[in-house]
Design a protein around this motif. Structure first.
Motif, PDB file in Angstrom:
ATOM      1  N   ALA A 124     -17.289 -11.812  44.035  1.00 39.94           N
ATOM      2  CA  ALA A 124     -16.362 -12.811  44.577  1.00 39.94           C
ATOM      3  C   ALA A 124     -17.058 -13.732  45.567  1.00 39.94           C
ATOM      4  CB  ALA A 124     -15.190 -12.117  45.264  1.00 39.94           C
ATOM      5  N   MET A 125     -16.603 -14.991  45.568  1.00 39.48           N
ATOM      6  CA  MET A 125     -17.048 -15.942  46.581  1.00 39.48           C
ATOM      7  C   MET A 125     -15.889 -16.205  47.538  1.00 39.48           C
ATOM      8  SD  MET A 125     -15.303 -18.604  45.163  1.00 39.48           S
ATOM      9  CE  MET A 125     -15.967 -20.097  45.915  1.00 39.48           C
ATOM     10  N   GLY A 126     -16.034 -17.200  48.387  1.00 37.18           N
ATOM     11  CA  GLY A 126     -15.092 -17.387  49.480  1.00 37.18           C
ATOM     12  C   GLY A 126     -13.646 -17.586  49.094  1.00 37.18           C
ATOM     13  N   ALA A 127     -13.377 -17.989  47.851  1.00 38.46           N
ATOM     14  CA  ALA A 127     -11.995 -18.262  47.450  1.00 38.46           C
ATOM     15  C   ALA A 127     -11.194 -17.012  47.154  1.00 38.46           C
ATOM     16  CB  ALA A 127     -11.985 -19.184  46.228  1.00 38.46           C
ATOM     17  N   ALA A 128     -11.828 -15.849  47.102  1.00 35.91           N
ATOM     18  CA  ALA A 128     -11.074 -14.612  46.863  1.00 35.91           C
ATOM     19  C   ALA A 128     -10.016 -14.433  47.947  1.00 35.91           C
ATOM     20  CB  ALA A 128     -12.013 -13.415  46.850  1.00 35.91           C
ATOM     21  N   GLY A 129      -8.798 -14.175  47.530  1.00 38.00           N
ATOM     22  CA  GLY A 129      -7.692 -14.040  48.471  1.00 38.00           C
ATOM     23  C   GLY A 129      -7.140 -15.371  48.944  1.00 38.00           C
ATOM     24  N   MET A 130      -7.628 -16.468  48.374  1.00 39.53           N
ATOM     25  CA  MET A 130      -7.199 -17.803  48.764  1.00 39.53           C
ATOM     26  C   MET A 130      -6.667 -18.541  47.540  1.00 39.53           C
ATOM     27  SD  MET A 130      -7.958 -17.912  52.043  1.00 39.53           S
ATOM     28  CE  MET A 130      -8.150 -19.629  52.524  1.00 39.53           C
ATOM     29  N   GLY A 131      -6.436 -19.847  47.682  1.00 37.42           N
ATOM     30  CA  GLY A 131      -5.947 -20.660  46.579  1.00 37.42           C
ATOM     31  C   GLY A 131      -7.027 -21.563  46.020  1.00 37.42           C
ATOM     32  N   ASP A 132      -6.641 -22.423  45.106  1.00 39.46           N
ATOM     33  CA  ASP A 132      -7.567 -23.391  44.527  1.00 39.46           C
ATOM     34  C   ASP A 132      -8.057 -24.357  45.604  1.00 39.46           C
ATOM     35  OD1 ASP A 132      -7.094 -22.175  42.141  1.00 39.46           O
ATOM     36  OD2 ASP A 132      -5.979 -23.837  41.238  1.00 39.46           O
ATOM     37  N   GLY A 133      -9.228 -24.960  45.335  1.00 40.52           N
ATOM     38  CA  GLY A 133      -9.774 -25.927  46.287  1.00 40.52           C
ATOM     39  C   GLY A 133     -11.285 -25.943  46.228  1.00 40.52           C
ATOM     40  N   GLU A 175     -10.246 -23.872  40.312  1.00 40.10           N
ATOM     41  CA  GLU A 175      -9.046 -24.367  39.632  1.00 40.10           C
ATOM     42  C   GLU A 175      -8.449 -23.230  38.810  1.00 40.10           C
ATOM     43  OE1 GLU A 175     -10.168 -27.739  37.301  1.00 40.10           O
ATOM     44  OE2 GLU A 175     -10.290 -29.095  39.033  1.00 40.10           O
ATOM     45  N   ASN A 176      -7.175 -22.976  39.026  1.00 39.51           N
ATOM     46  CA  ASN A 176      -6.493 -21.879  38.331  1.00 39.51           C
ATOM     47  C   ASN A 176      -7.225 -20.556  38.521  1.00 39.51           C
ATOM     48  OD1 ASN A 176      -4.481 -23.650  37.224  1.00 39.51           O
ATOM     49  ND2 ASN A 176      -5.968 -24.276  35.663  1.00 39.51           N
ATOM     50  N   VAL A 213     -10.376 -19.986  38.791  1.00 38.17           N
ATOM     51  CA  VAL A 213     -11.719 -19.924  38.222  1.00 38.17           C
ATOM     52  C   VAL A 213     -12.658 -20.780  39.062  1.00 38.17           C
ATOM     53  CG1 VAL A 213     -13.151 -20.341  36.191  1.00 38.17           C
ATOM     54  CG2 VAL A 213     -10.792 -19.542  35.916  1.00 38.17           C
ATOM     55  N   ALA A 214     -13.773 -20.186  39.503  1.00 35.18           N
ATOM     56  CA  ALA A 214     -14.725 -20.876  40.370  1.00 35.18           C
ATOM     57  C   ALA A 214     -15.877 -21.428  39.546  1.00 35.18           C
ATOM     58  CB  ALA A 214     -15.260 -19.909  41.422  1.00 35.18           C
ATOM     59  N   ARG A 215     -16.130 -22.748  39.689  1.00 35.10           N
ATOM     60  CA  ARG A 215     -17.247 -23.389  38.987  1.00 35.10           C
ATOM     61  C   ARG A 215     -17.945 -24.347  39.953  1.00 35.10           C
ATOM     62  NH1 ARG A 215     -17.432 -22.670  33.525  1.00 35.10           N
ATOM     63  NH2 ARG A 215     -15.579 -21.801  32.524  1.00 35.10           N
ATOM     64  N   LEU A 216     -19.255 -24.511  39.748  1.00 31.34           N
ATOM     65  CA  LEU A 216     -20.001 -25.469  40.551  1.00 31.34           C
ATOM     66  C   LEU A 216     -19.453 -26.874  40.346  1.00 31.34           C
ATOM     67  CD1 LEU A 216     -23.741 -24.411  40.130  1.00 31.34           C
ATOM     68  CD2 LEU A 216     -22.196 -23.922  42.046  1.00 31.34           C
ATOM     69  N   VAL A 217     -19.380 -27.640  41.431  1.00 31.74           N
ATOM     70  CA  VAL A 217     -18.958 -29.035  41.322  1.00 31.74           C
ATOM     71  C   VAL A 217     -19.955 -29.795  40.458  1.00 31.74           C
ATOM     72  CG1 VAL A 217     -18.627 -31.166  42.616  1.00 31.74           C
ATOM     73  CG2 VAL A 217     -17.708 -29.007  43.511  1.00 31.74           C
ATOM     74  N   GLU A 218     -21.232 -29.545  40.652  1.00 32.17           N
ATOM     75  CA  GLU A 218     -22.267 -30.188  39.846  1.00 32.17           C
ATOM     76  C   GLU A 218     -22.735 -29.231  38.756  1.00 32.17           C
ATOM     77  OE1 GLU A 218     -25.479 -31.813  42.034  1.00 32.17           O
ATOM     78  OE2 GLU A 218     -24.201 -32.854  43.495  1.00 32.17           O
ATOM     79  N   GLY A 219     -22.474 -29.573  37.529  1.00 32.75           N
ATOM     80  CA  GLY A 219     -22.939 -28.776  36.407  1.00 32.75           C
ATOM     81  C   GLY A 219     -21.892 -27.903  35.766  1.00 32.75           C
ATOM     82  N   GLY A 220     -20.914 -27.440  36.541  1.00 34.25           N
ATOM     83  CA  GLY A 220     -19.804 -26.691  35.979  1.00 34.25           C
ATOM     84  C   GLY A 220     -20.063 -25.229  35.686  1.00 34.25           C
ATOM     85  N   SER A 221     -21.209 -24.674  36.115  1.00 30.65           N
ATOM     86  CA  SER A 221     -21.478 -23.260  35.875  1.00 30.65           C
ATOM     87  C   SER A 221     -20.462 -22.392  36.617  1.00 30.65           C
ATOM     88  CB  SER A 221     -22.887 -22.889  36.350  1.00 30.65           C
ATOM     89  OG  SER A 221     -23.869 -23.531  35.582  1.00 30.65           O
ATOM     90  N   ILE A 222     -20.094 -21.264  36.008  1.00 29.66           N
ATOM     91  CA  ILE A 222     -19.264 -20.293  36.712  1.00 29.66           C
ATOM     92  C   ILE A 222     -19.986 -19.884  37.990  1.00 29.66           C
ATOM     93  CG2 ILE A 222     -18.337 -17.958  36.648  1.00 29.66           C
ATOM     94  CD1 ILE A 222     -17.743 -18.320  33.719  1.00 29.66           C
ATOM     95  N   ALA A 223     -19.269 -19.871  39.089  1.00 29.37           N
ATOM     96  CA  ALA A 223     -19.875 -19.632  40.401  1.00 29.37           C
ATOM     97  C   ALA A 223     -19.212 -18.432  41.065  1.00 29.37           C
ATOM     98  CB  ALA A 223     -19.750 -20.879  41.275  1.00 29.37           C
ATOM     99  N   GLY A 224     -19.509 -17.255  40.557  1.00 30.86           N
ATOM    100  CA  GLY A 224     -18.854 -16.076  41.092  1.00 30.86           C
ATOM    101  C   GLY A 224     -17.414 -16.011  40.634  1.00 30.86           C
ATOM    102  N   SER A 225     -16.613 -15.223  41.342  1.00 29.48           N
ATOM    103  CA  SER A 225     -15.219 -15.030  40.951  1.00 29.48           C
ATOM    104  C   SER A 225     -14.307 -15.162  42.156  1.00 29.48           C
ATOM    105  CB  SER A 225     -15.029 -13.644  40.320  1.00 29.48           C
ATOM    106  OG  SER A 225     -14.877 -12.657  41.328  1.00 29.48           O
ATOM    107  N   THR A 226     -13.025 -15.087  41.893  1.00 24.10           N
ATOM    108  CA  THR A 226     -12.022 -14.993  42.965  1.00 24.10           C
ATOM    109  C   THR A 226     -11.341 -13.632  42.902  1.00 24.10           C
ATOM    110  OG1 THR A 226     -10.317 -16.018  41.567  1.00 24.10           O
ATOM    111  CG2 THR A 226     -11.647 -17.485  42.935  1.00 24.10           C
TER     112      THR A 226
END
Length: 393
Positions: A274-283, A295-296, A298-311
């Motif tokens: 998990a990254m920082g969004a775990a326990g939080m909302g989209d953003g 978004e929904n 699912v965590a993805r890098l702003v640049e490139g769109g790779s999955i970036a950990g989980s929530t």
């Protein structure tokens, strides 16, 4: 009951060996489990947990943050918030994971996290990067990656002041196998991950002392019938514990089932990553030096769109494992508590419901497996107001 002495009765208990008993009773004294019994009636002053299931506290080997905070920030207050967020979701033992950064910055982060290990908040530090493959870097900044030169690997390990638990690296890179051997000699877990290694090189890494597959299937070559790659090597060797992320995003349920069918629950550690969004909302959230959009869920890098950990949080992973994948309660407890506790060398104090171990407990609804309450070392962290105390007579 005094503040440090209590008893939970009437619950379904998941005991070592996958034994599930009804009408169980757990006595807690001084932060530890003092007794576990079955078939007892709910007595005066007991907490009545009829309709509840009690499992050992969850152990997360691989987590980068939560609650809007990141372990890679190098800020103690953020690390405390991240640990508290996952604690409230049942993770009573946490190994904090860093992300790729400049070597000196990663060392600074390790020093901050080590203080929290010494304070009893964390159980250790996991270095994920910078010693990983540029071709499989995922949510790690490519320009900051380094070959796993043993001197550099030793530098970050030493920065953790004896609290480094695991280092993820790509063994095919220059210095990779030498670093695996060094880590094994130091008593630090060498994990194969973010790698382009083939089957043969992965076997060499295992022989050199690698014992963990970092989030198996993710950030590594897939299985090909003439080129089995690292996945097959890691799955087939009984010395290797495989991490899996059961969030419904990183792995299709059938792939998780495949891993369990091959390795068995005794070799699977369910993690959040998990990254920082775990326990939080989209953003928007930081992940080390990178920016992540959620978004929904699912965590993805702003640049490139790779999955970036989980929530993900581990209470959700437990529920999915039982209700989606059909794991038994015993198998779920094995992968969320017992296996990681053994891997960390902490099985004498955590990971199962046994007298003498810390009173790290997760109370779940027996029908839905939703989280009800969490206890760590005899202290209720959350949910105590949802439990019913019987009245003294």
């Amino acid at each position: 009951m005094t503040a440090d002495r209590t008893a939970l009765a009437g619950a379904r208990l998941v005991l070592p060996g996958g034994v599930v008993v009804e009408n169980g009773r757990i006595a807690v004294d001084g932060g530890r489990i003092s007794a576990v019994s079955t078939g007892a009636d709910v007595g005066p002053d007991d907490l009545d947990l009829t309709g509840r299931t009690v499992v050992p506290g969850f152990v997360d080997l691989h987590v980068h943050g939560g609650g809007g905070a990141s372990y890679a920030s190098g800020v103690a207050e953020e690390a405390l918030l991240a640990a508290r967020t996952h604690l409230e979701h049942g993770t009573t033992t946490t190994v904090a994971s860093t992300v790729t950064g400049e070597i000196d910055e990663v060392c600074r982060q390790a020093a901050v996290l080590s203080e929290l290990v010494e304070d009893g908040v964390l159980a250790g530090v996991h270095f994920e990067g910078p010693f990983i493959s540029p071709g499989r870097c995922g949510a790690h900044r490519p320009d900051l990656l380094r070959d796993p030169d043993p001197a550099l690997v030793r530098k970050v390990v030493d920065a953790a002041r004896g609290h480094a638990r695991m280092v993820t690296l790509a063994p095919e890179l220059p210095g990779g196998l030498e670093s695996v051997r060094m880590l094994a000699d130091l008593g630090v877990i060498a994990a194969v991950g973010h790698t382009d290694s083939d089957y043969g090189k992965t076997l060499e890494a295992i022989e050199a002392g690698a014992t963990v597959a970092t989030h198996l299937f993710n950030a590594m070559p897939g299985i090909q019938h003439r080129d089995p790659g690292p996945i097959v090597a890691l799955l087939e060797d009984e010395r290797v514990t495989v991490e899996l992320i059961n969030d419904g995003v990183h792995l299709h349920p059938s792939v998780l089932d495949l891993a369990y069918g091959t390795a068995g629950a005794a070799r699977v550690a369910l993690i959040t990553d998990a990254m920082g969004a775990a326990g939080m909302g989209d953003g928007l959230y930081p992940l080390g030096p990178l920016q992540v959009r959620v978004e929904n869920g699912v965590a993805r890098l702003v640049e490139g769109g790779s999955i970036a950990g989980s929530t993900l949080t581990l209470d959700v992973a437990f529920r999915r494992s039982v209700t989606v994948n059909g794991l038994t309660l015993g198998q779920a407890v094995e992968s969320l508590s017992a296996v990681p506790a053994r891997l960390l060398g902490l099985a004498d104090s955590i990971g199962s419901l046994e007298a003498g171990k810390y009173a790290d407990l997760v109370v779940l609804d027996s029908d839905t497996y939703d989280l009800v309450a969490v206890m760590r070392r005899g202290e209720w962290i959350t949910g105590a107001d949802r439990l019913v105390r019987t009245v003294s007579v």
